[in-house]
Write a protein that holds these residues in place. Sequence first.
Motif, PDB file in Angstrom:
ATOM      1  N   MET A   1       0.818  -1.182   0.000  1.00 42.44           N
ATOM      2  CA  MET A   1       0.000   0.000   0.000  1.00 42.44           C
ATOM      3  C   MET A   1       0.866   1.252   0.000  1.00 42.44           C
ATOM      4  SD  MET A   1      -3.066   0.864  -0.141  1.00 42.44           S
ATOM      5  CE  MET A   1      -4.332   1.951   0.295  1.00 42.44           C
ATOM      6  N   LYS A   2       1.960   1.223   0.821  1.00 39.39           N
ATOM      7  CA  LYS A   2       2.868   2.364   0.869  1.00 39.39           C
ATOM      8  C   LYS A   2       3.522   2.575  -0.490  1.00 39.39           C
ATOM      9  CE  LYS A   2       4.030   2.209   5.758  1.00 39.39           C
ATOM     10  NZ  LYS A   2       5.098   2.091   6.736  1.00 39.39           N
ATOM     11  N   ARG A   3       3.833   1.494  -1.154  1.00 41.30           N
ATOM     12  CA  ARG A   3       4.484   1.577  -2.464  1.00 41.30           C
ATOM     13  C   ARG A   3       3.535   2.227  -3.479  1.00 41.30           C
ATOM     14  NH1 ARG A   3       7.917  -3.150  -5.012  1.00 41.30           N
ATOM     15  NH2 ARG A   3       9.625  -1.717  -4.773  1.00 41.30           N
ATOM     16  N   LEU A   4       2.243   1.846  -3.445  1.00 42.86           N
ATOM     17  CA  LEU A   4       1.249   2.413  -4.352  1.00 42.86           C
ATOM     18  C   LEU A   4       1.096   3.905  -4.109  1.00 42.86           C
ATOM     19  CD1 LEU A   4      -0.938   2.062  -6.507  1.00 42.86           C
ATOM     20  CD2 LEU A   4      -2.539   1.525  -4.676  1.00 42.86           C
ATOM     21  N   ILE A   5       1.036   4.295  -2.859  1.00 44.61           N
ATOM     22  CA  ILE A   5       0.913   5.719  -2.524  1.00 44.61           C
ATOM     23  C   ILE A   5       2.149   6.470  -2.999  1.00 44.61           C
ATOM     24  CG2 ILE A   5       0.805   7.362  -0.597  1.00 44.61           C
ATOM     25  CD1 ILE A   5      -0.982   5.293   0.832  1.00 44.61           C
ATOM     26  N   GLY A   6       3.315   5.871  -2.822  1.00 48.72           N
ATOM     27  CA  GLY A   6       4.555   6.500  -3.285  1.00 48.72           C
ATOM     28  C   GLY A   6       4.567   6.707  -4.783  1.00 48.72           C
ATOM     29  N   ILE A   7       4.081   5.729  -5.530  1.00 48.08           N
ATOM     30  CA  ILE A   7       4.027   5.839  -6.990  1.00 48.08           C
ATOM     31  C   ILE A   7       3.062   6.947  -7.402  1.00 48.08           C
ATOM     32  CG2 ILE A   7       3.280   4.646  -9.095  1.00 48.08           C
ATOM     33  CD1 ILE A   7       4.350   2.043  -7.805  1.00 48.08           C
ATOM     34  N   LEU A   8       1.882   7.004  -6.764  1.00 44.51           N
ATOM     35  CA  LEU A   8       0.908   8.046  -7.084  1.00 44.51           C
ATOM     36  C   LEU A   8       1.447   9.438  -6.773  1.00 44.51           C
ATOM     37  CD1 LEU A   8      -2.414   6.386  -5.884  1.00 44.51           C
ATOM     38  CD2 LEU A   8      -1.667   6.774  -8.221  1.00 44.51           C
ATOM     39  N   VAL A   9       2.125   9.586  -5.633  1.00 42.99           N
ATOM     40  CA  VAL A   9       2.707  10.879  -5.275  1.00 42.99           C
ATOM     41  C   VAL A   9       3.769  11.277  -6.287  1.00 42.99           C
ATOM     42  CG1 VAL A   9       4.129  12.056  -3.532  1.00 42.99           C
ATOM     43  CG2 VAL A   9       2.159  10.692  -2.823  1.00 42.99           C
ATOM     44  N   THR A  10       4.596  10.335  -6.709  1.00 44.76           N
ATOM     45  CA  THR A  10       5.639  10.616  -7.699  1.00 44.76           C
ATOM     46  C   THR A  10       5.026  11.072  -9.010  1.00 44.76           C
ATOM     47  OG1 THR A  10       7.041   8.930  -6.662  1.00 44.76           O
ATOM     48  CG2 THR A  10       7.639   9.641  -8.878  1.00 44.76           C
ATOM     49  N   LEU A  11       3.975  10.394  -9.461  1.00 48.82           N
ATOM     50  CA  LEU A  11       3.317  10.785 -10.703  1.00 48.82           C
ATOM     51  C   LEU A  11       2.719  12.184 -10.596  1.00 48.82           C
ATOM     52  CD1 LEU A  11       1.547   7.468 -11.759  1.00 48.82           C
ATOM     53  CD2 LEU A  11       3.454   8.592 -12.891  1.00 48.82           C
ATOM     54  N   CYS A  12       2.124  12.497  -9.454  1.00 48.93           N
ATOM     55  CA  CYS A  12       1.553  13.838  -9.257  1.00 48.93           C
ATOM     56  C   CYS A  12       2.637  14.900  -9.302  1.00 48.93           C
ATOM     57  CB  CYS A  12       0.797  13.897  -7.930  1.00 48.93           C
ATOM     58  SG  CYS A  12      -0.758  12.978  -7.956  1.00 48.93           S
ATOM     59  N   VAL A  13       3.773  14.618  -8.680  1.00 48.53           N
ATOM     60  CA  VAL A  13       4.887  15.575  -8.681  1.00 48.53           C
ATOM     61  C   VAL A  13       5.390  15.795 -10.101  1.00 48.53           C
ATOM     62  CG1 VAL A  13       7.275  15.914  -7.918  1.00 48.53           C
ATOM     63  CG2 VAL A  13       5.549  15.123  -6.293  1.00 48.53           C
ATOM     64  N   ILE A  14       5.519  14.741 -10.873  1.00 48.89           N
ATOM     65  CA  ILE A  14       6.005  14.852 -12.253  1.00 48.89           C
ATOM     66  C   ILE A  14       5.037  15.677 -13.095  1.00 48.89           C
ATOM     67  CG2 ILE A  14       6.454  13.549 -14.369  1.00 48.89           C
ATOM     68  CD1 ILE A  14       7.556  11.297 -12.572  1.00 48.89           C
ATOM     69  N   VAL A  15       3.748  15.375 -13.009  1.00 48.27           N
ATOM     70  CA  VAL A  15       2.760  16.105 -13.798  1.00 48.27           C
ATOM     71  C   VAL A  15       2.726  17.578 -13.387  1.00 48.27           C
ATOM     72  CG1 VAL A  15       0.275  16.323 -14.243  1.00 48.27           C
ATOM     73  CG2 VAL A  15       1.344  14.068 -14.269  1.00 48.27           C
ATOM     74  N   THR A  16       2.786  17.844 -12.105  1.00 49.81           N
ATOM     75  CA  THR A  16       2.791  19.231 -11.625  1.00 49.81           C
ATOM     76  C   THR A  16       4.033  19.969 -12.090  1.00 49.81           C
ATOM     77  OG1 THR A  16       1.557  18.516  -9.676  1.00 49.81           O
ATOM     78  CG2 THR A  16       2.617  20.669  -9.562  1.00 49.81           C
ATOM     79  N   SER A  17       5.179  19.304 -12.073  1.00 55.39           N
ATOM     80  CA  SER A  17       6.423  19.961 -12.486  1.00 55.39           C
ATOM     81  C   SER A  17       6.402  20.313 -13.971  1.00 55.39           C
ATOM     82  CB  SER A  17       7.634  19.090 -12.142  1.00 55.39           C
ATOM     83  OG  SER A  17       7.619  17.911 -12.922  1.00 55.39           O
ATOM     84  N   TRP A  18       5.715  19.533 -14.796  1.00 54.73           N
ATOM     85  CA  TRP A  18       5.599  19.878 -16.211  1.00 54.73           C
ATOM     86  C   TRP A  18       4.894  21.219 -16.375  1.00 54.73           C
ATOM     87  CZ3 TRP A  18       3.641  14.487 -18.118  1.00 54.73           C
ATOM     88  CH2 TRP A  18       4.723  13.636 -18.288  1.00 54.73           C
TER      89      TRP A  18
END
Length: 138
Positions: A1-18
């Motif tokens: 579950m922690k891994r899934l949350i980490g992946i989602l947070v990473t994707l959000c950071v990447i999209v926001t940084s674009w």
Amino acid sequence: MKRLIGILVTLCVIVTSWGVTGVAQAQALNLSSVNLQSSSILAVRRNIADDKLSEIQGKLDLNNSDVRDFRGLRGFYPTLASKIIKNAPYEKVEDVLSIPGLSESQKERLQANLDNFVVTKMSEAFNEGDDRFNPGVY
């Protein structure tokens, strides 16, 4: 579950940084130059079943409705609906009251719902095989 949350947070950071770094935003498509020549395309896509459904205008067609269509009427599904289907075709709505073997309560239910029924010519689209008893909707 922690891994899934980490992946989602990473994707959000990447999209926001674009967005922050100035990646070009999507532009709306200009449809003002599109010209539909004819609505005959819609007529081509209609089929026998669509034509029949427009003919009955929201009522239950005693000659073409399947057993599941009767679920909205209290006391019809599945026993009385099956009797109605087995004894089709009908010439007029009142013919449904002449089904052999009906109990008094079934006759009363039918009489009370005659306004919900319509009779049209049997259509192959609805009567082919055993589709009226098992329309394949699960």
